[in-house]
Design a protein around this motif. Structure first.
Motif, short mmCIF file in Angstrom:
data_model
loop_
_atom_site.label_atom_id
_atom_site.label_comp_id
_atom_site.label_asym_id
_atom_site.label_seq_id
_atom_site.Cartn_x
_atom_site.Cartn_y
_atom_site.Cartn_z
N HIS A 194 0.85 -1.19 0.00
CA HIS A 194 0.00 0.00 0.00
C HIS A 194 0.89 1.24 0.00
CE1 HIS A 194 0.87 -0.77 4.24
NE2 HIS A 194 0.72 0.54 4.43
N GLN A 195 0.27 2.40 -0.10
CA GLN A 195 1.02 3.65 -0.11
C GLN A 195 0.67 4.47 1.13
OE1 GLN A 195 -0.63 2.66 -3.12
NE2 GLN A 195 1.35 1.71 -3.48
N VAL A 196 1.71 5.09 1.68
CA VAL A 196 1.54 6.08 2.73
C VAL A 196 2.00 7.40 2.13
CG1 VAL A 196 2.24 6.85 5.03
CG2 VAL A 196 1.93 4.39 4.56
N ALA A 197 1.13 8.39 2.18
CA ALA A 197 1.45 9.70 1.62
C ALA A 197 1.32 10.75 2.71
CB ALA A 197 0.51 10.04 0.46
N THR A 198 2.33 11.61 2.79
CA THR A 198 2.28 12.73 3.72
C THR A 198 2.37 14.01 2.91
OG1 THR A 198 3.31 11.46 5.50
CG2 THR A 198 3.38 13.86 5.70
N GLY A 199 1.37 14.86 3.10
CA GLY A 199 1.40 16.20 2.54
C GLY A 199 2.03 17.12 3.57
N VAL A 200 2.92 17.98 3.13
CA VAL A 200 3.60 18.92 4.02
C VAL A 200 3.43 20.31 3.43
CG1 VAL A 200 5.83 19.64 4.99
CG2 VAL A 200 5.31 17.20 4.72
N CYS A 201 3.17 21.28 4.29
CA CYS A 201 3.09 22.67 3.86
C CYS A 201 3.90 23.53 4.81
CB CYS A 201 1.65 23.15 3.80
SG CYS A 201 1.51 24.85 3.16
N ILE A 202 4.70 24.42 4.23
CA ILE A 202 5.52 25.34 5.01
C ILE A 202 5.10 26.75 4.62
CG2 ILE A 202 7.87 26.17 5.46
CD1 ILE A 202 8.82 23.31 4.58
N VAL A 203 4.69 27.53 5.62
CA VAL A 203 4.33 28.92 5.42
C VAL A 203 5.39 29.77 6.11
CG1 VAL A 203 2.64 30.75 5.86
CG2 VAL A 203 1.86 28.43 5.31
N ARG A 204 6.05 30.60 5.31
CA ARG A 204 7.09 31.48 5.84
C ARG A 204 6.94 32.83 5.14
NH1 ARG A 204 12.88 29.24 5.54
NH2 ARG A 204 12.47 28.52 7.62
N ASP A 205 6.79 33.88 5.93
CA ASP A 205 6.57 35.22 5.39
C ASP A 205 5.39 35.17 4.41
OD1 ASP A 205 8.70 36.21 6.96
OD2 ASP A 205 10.14 35.54 5.45
N ASP A 206 5.62 35.53 3.15
CA ASP A 206 4.54 35.49 2.16
C ASP A 206 4.59 34.24 1.29
OD1 ASP A 206 3.51 37.93 2.99
OD2 ASP A 206 4.89 39.05 1.70
N SER A 207 5.46 33.32 1.65
CA SER A 207 5.67 32.11 0.86
C SER A 207 4.87 30.94 1.42
CB SER A 207 7.17 31.78 0.86
OG SER A 207 7.40 30.48 0.38
N VAL A 208 4.21 30.20 0.53
CA VAL A 208 3.52 28.97 0.89
C VAL A 208 4.05 27.88 -0.02
CG1 VAL A 208 1.30 27.77 1.07
CG2 VAL A 208 1.45 30.22 1.58
N ARG A 209 4.69 26.88 0.57
CA ARG A 209 5.30 25.81 -0.21
C ARG A 209 4.77 24.47 0.30
NH1 ARG A 209 11.72 24.38 -0.38
NH2 ARG A 209 11.54 22.74 -1.92
N SER A 210 4.37 23.60 -0.63
CA SER A 210 3.87 22.30 -0.20
C SER A 210 4.39 21.20 -1.13
CB SER A 210 2.34 22.29 -0.17
OG SER A 210 1.82 22.49 -1.46
N PHE A 211 4.40 20.00 -0.58
CA PHE A 211 4.80 18.82 -1.36
C PHE A 211 4.17 17.59 -0.74
CE2 PHE A 211 8.11 19.41 1.85
CZ PHE A 211 8.29 18.13 2.36
N VAL A 212 4.19 16.50 -1.50
CA VAL A 212 3.69 15.21 -1.02
C VAL A 212 4.80 14.19 -1.16
CG1 VAL A 212 2.01 13.36 -1.40
CG2 VAL A 212 1.32 15.74 -1.71
N ASP A 213 5.02 13.42 -0.12
CA ASP A 213 5.99 12.33 -0.16
C ASP A 213 5.21 11.01 -0.07
OD1 ASP A 213 8.86 11.71 -0.24
OD2 ASP A 213 8.46 10.71 1.66
N ILE A 214 5.58 10.06 -0.92
CA ILE A 214 4.85 8.79 -0.99
C ILE A 214 5.82 7.64 -0.76
CG2 ILE A 214 3.44 7.27 -2.44
CD1 ILE A 214 2.69 9.87 -4.03
N THR A 215 5.43 6.73 0.12
CA THR A 215 6.24 5.55 0.43
C THR A 215 5.39 4.30 0.22
OG1 THR A 215 7.49 6.80 2.08
CG2 THR A 215 7.61 4.40 2.23
#
Length: 188
Positions: A99-120
């Motif tokens: 099966h797959q385990v997916a973690t979505g991560v979001c980092i908010v810093r100042d005016d920046s919003v960055r996100s990604f998904v890691d799948i194992t």
């Protein structure tokens, strides 16, 4: 830094990586949208959590990190079990399969919003009913998506192999988070 999660595993991973975090869990609606895939869902939830906490609690210059982890088997989401029968059913479905385990991560810093998904990818050994019942009796699977914890005393012996980041399965791909934070610092 704010960690928008009350997961003890995420808190430990952030602190072990040397971050002093304020823990402020996000209170958002986690219902999937119509026709939303599991990987889109987990990234959207991480973004929503980070933005909600950032808008209400973030102080000037403070970074917010949020994460959401899901377990999916053949496109079906396996959440936290509602009871022991539900945990049994999930573990029966995972038995002998990958099966797959997916973690979505979001980092908010100042005016920046960055996100990604890691799948194992996680492969379970074939489990018989008595193994599943013994595992459920430990109480370990009851608060975890997919009804198991790879880091747990008993959960770890269910796993035949993984392809990807172990810590992603725990709930936070900490190495990728640290690198994302460093990249953000260099570009600031």
């Amino acid at each position: 830094m704010i960690l928008a999660s009350q997961s003890p595993r995420r808190i430990d991973l952030m602190r072990e990586a040397g971050f002093d975090v304020r823990v402020i869990p996000a209170d958002i609606d986690e219902t999937a949208l119509p026709n939303e895939g599991p990987f889109e869902l987990v990234e959207r939830l991480a973004r929503a959590k980070a933005k909600a906490v950032a808008s209400e609690y973030r102080e000037q210059g403070e970074t917010v990190i949020a994460a959401d982890t899901i377990v999916t088997l053949d496109g079906k989401l396996l959440g936290k079990p509602v009871d022991e029968a539900d945990a049994f059913q999930m573990l029966r479905e995972l038995s002998g399969r990958t099966h797959q385990v997916a973690t979505g991560v979001c980092i908010v810093r100042d005016d920046s919003v960055r996100s990604f998904v890691d799948i194992t990818d996680v492969a379970f050994y074939e489990l018989d009913d008595s193994e599943i019942e013994r595992y459920i009796a430990t109480g370990e699977p009851m608060d975890k998506a997919g009804a198991y914890g790879i880091q747990g005393t008993y959960g770890r012996i269910l796993i035949e192999k993984i392809d990807g980041d172990f810590y992603n399965v725990v709930g936070l791909p900490i190495a990728k988070v640290v690198r994302a934070l460093k990249t953000d610092e260099r570009s600031a």
